[in-house]
Write a protein that holds these residues in place. Structure first.
Motif, PDB file in Angstrom:
ATOM      1  N   PHE A 281      67.886  19.680  56.494  1.00  0.00           N
ATOM      2  CA  PHE A 281      68.916  20.694  56.257  1.00  0.00           C
ATOM      3  C   PHE A 281      70.249  20.069  55.833  1.00  0.00           C
ATOM      4  O   PHE A 281      70.539  18.923  56.146  1.00  0.00           O
TER       5      PHE A 281
ATOM      6  N   GLU B 125      75.840  26.944  41.054  1.00  0.00           N
ATOM      7  CA  GLU B 125      75.720  27.043  42.518  1.00  0.00           C
ATOM      8  C   GLU B 125      74.696  26.047  43.070  1.00  0.00           C
ATOM      9  O   GLU B 125      74.923  25.389  44.086  1.00  0.00           O
TER      10      GLU B 125
ATOM     11  N   MET C 262      81.554  26.914  58.480  1.00  0.00           N
ATOM     12  CA  MET C 262      80.434  26.055  58.124  1.00  0.00           C
ATOM     13  C   MET C 262      79.304  26.883  57.521  1.00  0.00           C
ATOM     14  O   MET C 262      79.012  27.981  57.997  1.00  0.00           O
ATOM     15  N   PHE C 263      78.670  26.327  56.501  1.00  0.00           N
ATOM     16  CA  PHE C 263      77.502  26.924  55.868  1.00  0.00           C
ATOM     17  C   PHE C 263      76.349  25.959  56.056  1.00  0.00           C
ATOM     18  O   PHE C 263      76.471  24.774  55.735  1.00  0.00           O
ATOM     19  N   TYR C 264      75.237  26.472  56.547  1.00  0.00           N
ATOM     20  CA  TYR C 264      74.073  25.651  56.899  1.00  0.00           C
ATOM     21  C   TYR C 264      72.848  26.187  56.183  1.00  0.00           C
ATOM     22  O   TYR C 264      72.661  27.406  56.117  1.00  0.00           O
ATOM     23  N   GLY C 265      72.026  25.334  55.644  1.00  0.00           N
ATOM     24  CA  GLY C 265      70.793  25.808  55.030  1.00  0.00           C
ATOM     25  C   GLY C 265      70.046  24.687  54.334  1.00  0.00           C
ATOM     26  O   GLY C 265      70.336  23.501  54.549  1.00  0.00           O
ATOM     27  N   ARG C 266      69.100  25.087  53.498  1.00  0.00           N
ATOM     28  CA  ARG C 266      68.269  24.100  52.818  1.00  0.00           C
ATOM     29  C   ARG C 266      68.978  23.621  51.550  1.00  0.00           C
ATOM     30  O   ARG C 266      69.282  24.419  50.677  1.00  0.00           O
TER      31      ARG C 266
ATOM     32  N   SER D  65      66.608  30.247  44.650  1.00  0.00           N
ATOM     33  CA  SER D  65      67.452  31.347  45.138  1.00  0.00           C
ATOM     34  C   SER D  65      68.861  31.212  44.587  1.00  0.00           C
ATOM     35  O   SER D  65      69.469  32.193  44.139  1.00  0.00           O
TER      36      SER D  65
ATOM     37  N   PRO E 286      64.509  27.484  47.790  1.00  0.00           N
ATOM     38  CA  PRO E 286      65.934  27.613  48.103  1.00  0.00           C
ATOM     39  C   PRO E 286      66.815  27.334  46.873  1.00  0.00           C
ATOM     40  O   PRO E 286      67.787  28.055  46.637  1.00  0.00           O
TER      41      PRO E 286
ATOM     42  N   ALA F 152      63.241  33.407  49.664  1.00  0.00           N
ATOM     43  CA  ALA F 152      63.417  32.234  48.802  1.00  0.00           C
ATOM     44  C   ALA F 152      64.292  31.186  49.482  1.00  0.00           C
ATOM     45  O   ALA F 152      63.945  30.019  49.567  1.00  0.00           O
TER      46      ALA F 152
ATOM     47  N   MET G 107      72.619  29.639  57.796  1.00  0.00           N
ATOM     48  CA  MET G 107      73.562  30.081  58.826  1.00  0.00           C
ATOM     49  C   MET G 107      74.985  29.962  58.318  1.00  0.00           C
ATOM     50  O   MET G 107      75.336  28.991  57.655  1.00  0.00           O
TER      51      MET G 107
ATOM     52  N   GLY H 182      70.297  25.822  48.281  1.00  0.00           N
ATOM     53  CA  GLY H 182      70.331  27.251  48.494  1.00  0.00           C
ATOM     54  C   GLY H 182      71.586  27.774  49.177  1.00  0.00           C
ATOM     55  O   GLY H 182      71.788  28.985  49.260  1.00  0.00           O
ATOM     56  N   ILE H 183      72.438  26.878  49.679  1.00  0.00           N
ATOM     57  CA  ILE H 183      73.633  27.320  50.410  1.00  0.00           C
ATOM     58  C   ILE H 183      74.677  27.817  49.415  1.00  0.00           C
ATOM     59  O   ILE H 183      75.097  27.063  48.545  1.00  0.00           O
ATOM     60  N   PRO H 184      75.119  29.074  49.550  1.00  0.00           N
ATOM     61  CA  PRO H 184      76.015  29.633  48.525  1.00  0.00           C
ATOM     62  C   PRO H 184      77.473  29.257  48.740  1.00  0.00           C
ATOM     63  O   PRO H 184      78.339  30.113  48.825  1.00  0.00           O
TER      64      PRO H 184
ATOM     65  N   ASN I 164      79.906  29.863  45.405  1.00  0.00           N
ATOM     66  CA  ASN I 164      80.252  31.271  45.293  1.00  0.00           C
ATOM     67  C   ASN I 164      81.296  31.656  46.332  1.00  0.00           C
ATOM     68  O   ASN I 164      82.278  32.321  46.020  1.00  0.00           O
ATOM     69  N   ALA I 165      81.115  31.207  47.575  1.00  0.00           N
ATOM     70  CA  ALA I 165      82.048  31.590  48.639  1.00  0.00           C
ATOM     71  C   ALA I 165      83.459  31.082  48.354  1.00  0.00           C
ATOM     72  O   ALA I 165      84.424  31.837  48.449  1.00  0.00           O
TER      73      ALA I 165
END
Lengths: 430, 430
Positions: free
Chosen positions: A281, A129, A295-299, A308, A305, B290, B295, A135-137, A140-141
């Motif tokens: 990001f 992952e 859309m998936f947003y993150g670090r 995680s 992250p 973590a 989003m 850190g954006i999953p 998995n999704a």
């Protein structure tokens, strides 16, 4: 409480982040999973170095075999990075009966098929992952909750360094070199930023996404890739006037049995959700036949992250170990969906040229474009200082193959109606 | 190929979307999972109605027992909606040894604890991804890939109808009533829009998120909830001048052992990722210890996006059935984390009042604010037509409890320094 023992390879940034994530969330993890996870051994080739983290020294080992041959260890977590020796270590761990979790995009992009095969033959799990978008999953999704979707498209801001640089160039009207220095000072870019700024890191991640989403293997060096070093503050300003932001996108599409892809600085419409993804990001934007746009947003980076994501994989495997179900019936990375790879395909483009400022030039350009089938969607000519005898022209053209566009631009330079092609950037269709 | 048989309750929009998702992606699902899924029976209390979808009529049953008592059925999918009889049907299905998948936010918000308990006692799975934010796989993410995080905050645009209406009010400077009519014409709002526009739907979803993320039960009717009917185009314009968009947010925070929450039209800073979530789209923004800020954006409703989520749950269970691992060691919905519920807590607010246009009024207002500890962050007084003897004043104040703010505003109305409080809206701190 069931105890799961983990051997970790590497104790750099991500290793420390993983260790810290486990320690700081230990109560939460035990409450949610009923599992006691322990990192019992850590491969650390430089145990004398102060890592700035409080880890009992007896966990450190310098020989990989102390981990791979330890019958008590259930899961090996590879956080060394790079293709080798990481790939060999992971293969050896799988052959020794350990599940493997990794954050290593380069090794998975290069050897994911092989590693997955070894995992499958040994009835073990391989998870990665953290290798795409930190850190954006997203992995998995797409392999679980979204599994009923056929995906047709992915657009990703997959590299935090370049997104930070482009954001600063946009917000502060900085030049590329200044924004890079700023990023280096803040720790968002390395001393040698090549892998980030030339798009190599993004291409590794896109290669993994293509295999997961579409089921075809496209090696990172097959992906048409261009970094951000040629993007100028002029391009950013002109793009803004047309209503776009410039982002380094990793893109792939599956259509009519063909997959096209590229990594390229791209104009993103300002009301597109990707346009508001700023600073360090990341975001991944996918289109599925049932779920539509998501859309998936993150670090996309950083010790915690990424930790995680690594811990998510570890816990997923640990939960299945407890149920005697820690194996995959079918692999996630697929290379056999019967699609063919067709390069970067047709895209709309933004073109900035410098032309001689005399009558008839615009007519020459547009008629040459017409000959090559380059359709103009919008065009801008800017008034310039009266003493100048050249003029900047900006075009946005409809989707076309880049080599045809390049030929047309070569002809224009050859016959003098264009003095210089300043930049050509992809435009994201909304 | 292992066959998994599914009984579906209800064949309305979501039922049809689930059926269509399975049929259109059957090849993809079989390739990815090695499973043959079949919806063998459908509870349809009105089999004479034309549903506009090609389903063999022999699948239709009118008696729930034909599904619950069918020993061949592995999974019951509840898509009737509403608290009852859906809850009873799900409980009966679980007691009869069937796994249960539902899209029913009202039933899960009201009876999730009970249903989960029955599932757990019977060693079965209960899944409800589609009940929150439609196709967005947020529940899967927080219960698997993000499980090592302690969450401190969630902010969600959880209702597509109200987001569509607010978007149209913003883009077209429409009044609420006109935008609602537009949404109804496009099928984004129902003839009786109460549950959406009054925030009830969002409160149900927020209640589920609070239990998943923080481990405390806060019933939907305990959540301080306010809909969008009082938001005016003036508020939207003033908010814009301050650099905000107005969105209906479902928010919750866990801090110092207390959980605060509300559903309320809120001012979102225009560079926040939630600000670009427009039209009928939903988004859920969470903060974990973590992973930091994350989003998820996508379609919160619609037959196929919701069908994607339902199918994701079905496939997740089916894969585990094949491994004899279709049970949860610990439940996902938690009510026992030892937190206490503390209402809506302190928030910054936007305040629009109408005041008499004479000297000294602003001084009276600010000194009364001072007495009650209402700290002014920004303030705007607009020039008005010369014949008017009133003036609109807009304040944004620092975080404060709403009842203290209300008292201060009552005092101002009582002593005449404010003629009318036009609106008070929450402001999202960035």
């Amino acid at each position: 409480m069931k105890k799961i023992k983990i051997g970790m390879l590497g104790i750099g940034n991500i290793g420390q982040g993983t260790y810290r994530t486990l320690e700081m969330s230990r109560a939460r993890i035990e409450e949610a999973t009923g599992l006691n996870l322990e990192i019992t051994k850590i491969l650390n080739r430089h145990p004398e170095r102060d890592r700035g983290i409080d880890i009992p020294r007896e966990k450190y080992v310098t020989d990989i075999h102390e981990i791979i041959d330890d019958p008590e260890i259930d899961i090996v977590v590879e956080l060394i990075g790079g293709i080798e020796p990481a790939t060999t270590f992971m293969a050896d761990a799988l052959r020794a009966g350990k599940h493997v979790v990794t954050a290593n995009k380069a090794a998975i992009a290069a050897n994911g098929e092989l590693l997955q095969k070894i995992a499958h033959e040994n009835h073990l799990m391989l998870r990665f992952e953290a290798s795409v978008a930190g850190g954006i999953p997203i992995l998995n999704a797409v392999t679980t909750a979204l599994i009923s979707n056929e995906f047709s498209e992915v657009q990703g801001i997959l590299n935090g360094t370049t997104n930070y640089i482009l954001t600063k160039m946009t917000e502060n009207r900085q030049a590329y070199a200044d924004a890079l220095r700023d990023a280096q000072a803040k720790g968002f870019a390395e001393t040698d930023p090549t892998a980030d700024v030339e798009g190599i890191d993004a291409a590794n991640k896109l290669s993994i996404l293509i295999s997961l989403l579409f089921g075809i293997g496209v090696a990172p060096d097959q992906i048409p890739t261009r970094g951000i070093t040629t993007v100028t503050s002029e391009d950013i300003s002109f793009a803004r006037e047309f209503g776009y932001r410039i982002k380094l996108l990793g893109s792939a599409r599956a259509k009519d049995g063909e997959v096209t892809c590229n990594v390229e600085p791209s104009l993103v419409p300002e009301d597109h959700p990707l346009a508001n993804v700023n600073n360090e990001f990341n975001a991944v934007y996918v289109t599925g036949n049932a779920v539509d746009k998501l859309m998936f947003y993150g670090r996309g980076a950083g010790p915690l992250p990424t930790g995680s994501a690594v811990m998510g994989d570890i816990i997923s495997i640990a939960r299945k170990i407890e149920k005697n179900a820690a194996y995959d019936l079918l692999p996630h990375l697929r290379y056999d969906a019967g699609l063919s790879f067709a390069g970067e395909g047709k895209n709309p483009y933004y073109i900035r040229v410098t032309a001689p400022d005399h009558p008839g030039v615009l007519g020459q350009i547009t008629s040459t474009f017409g000959v090559y089938g380059v359709g103009i969607r919008t065009m801008m000519q800017r008034a310039v200082a009266s003493h100048s005898d050249t003029v900047p022209l900006i075009f946005i053209v409809y989707a076309i193959e880049k080599n045809i566009l390049s030929t047309a631009l070569d002809v224009l330079v050859g016959n003098g109606s264009v003095l210089r092609v300043d930049n050509v950037l992809r435009v994201l269709d909304f």
